[in-house]
Design a protein around this motif. Structure first.
Motif, PDB file in Angstrom:
ATOM      1  N   PHE A   1       2.494   7.875   0.746  1.00 16.52           N
ATOM      2  CA  PHE A   1       2.073   6.556  -0.102  1.00 16.52           C
ATOM      3  C   PHE A   1       0.646   6.066   0.566  1.00 16.52           C
ATOM      4  O   PHE A   1       0.052   5.491  -0.292  1.00 16.52           O
ATOM      5  N   LEU A   2       0.644   6.062   1.662  1.00 14.37           N
ATOM      6  CA  LEU A   2      -0.626   5.528   2.420  1.00 14.37           C
ATOM      7  C   LEU A   2      -1.725   6.431   2.259  1.00 14.37           C
ATOM      8  O   LEU A   2      -3.024   5.916   1.878  1.00 14.37           O
ATOM      9  N   ARG A  28      -2.244   8.073  -0.669  1.00 16.58           N
ATOM     10  CA  ARG A  28      -2.479   7.651  -1.937  1.00 16.58           C
ATOM     11  C   ARG A  28      -3.226   6.568  -2.207  1.00 16.58           C
ATOM     12  O   ARG A  28      -4.316   6.166  -3.110  1.00 16.58           O
ATOM     13  N   ARG A  29      -2.693   5.662  -1.537  1.00 17.60           N
ATOM     14  CA  ARG A  29      -3.601   4.116  -1.355  1.00 17.60           C
ATOM     15  C   ARG A  29      -5.003   4.347  -1.188  1.00 17.60           C
ATOM     16  O   ARG A  29      -5.665   3.365  -1.783  1.00 17.60           O
ATOM     17  N   TYR A  30      -5.452   5.168  -0.238  1.00 15.01           N
ATOM     18  CA  TYR A  30      -6.921   5.219  -0.101  1.00 15.01           C
ATOM     19  C   TYR A  30      -7.733   6.345  -0.888  1.00 15.01           C
ATOM     20  O   TYR A  30      -8.729   6.791  -0.512  1.00 15.01           O
TER      21      TYR A  30
END
Length: 134
Positions: free
Chosen positions: A128-129, A131-133
């Motif tokens: 998730f982290l 993907r956020r970037y």
């Protein structure tokens, strides 16, 4: 999609991690077998009971070494954020479980499960982290 870059720090981390986990498997199987077959008591039993935690401490050391050796600030930051989220979810899960145990009589949480629970949440948080970037 490759989850981790292929750089020297990552390769050392993977090698150390898998060696430490292999040691954990050997130690835990040996301890369980020794206790089952020899039924030790006293000091020897306490020593055997504590032995499986040594490779777990090794995993903590391996992660710390990786954070020191990793030159890519983004990779370090993602791991640190993943671990912070995992701490939060581990604390929340064990707290809720504790209240369920105390007030609703559910089965007790075994404290040794906190470590694998933490790493499960690291594994959930990391994609998730990243993907956020993207």
């Amino acid at each position: 999609m490759n989850c981790m870059p292929n750089n020297p720090a990552t390769r050392r981390y993977a090698r150390r991690f898998f060696a430490t986990m292999a040691a954990y498997v050997v130690v835990i199987l040996s301890v369980v077998s020794s206790i089952k077959h020899f039924q030790p008591t006293g000091t020897l039993l306490y020593i055997l009971a504590v032995l499986p935690s040594v490779p777990i401490l090794g995993v903590i050391l391996v992660v710390g070494l990786y954070l020191v050796e990793e030159k890519d600030e983004f990779q370090r930051n993602v791991l640190i954020q993943s671990m912070l989220w995992a701490i939060a979810f581990t604390l929340a899960t064990t707290t809720v479980w504790g209240f369920l145990q105390n007030f609703a009589g559910t089965i007790g949480f075994q404290p040794y499960l906190a470590f694998p629970l933490f790493w499960f949440f690291v594994g959930v948080a990391t994609p998730f982290l990243k993907r956020r970037y993207r």
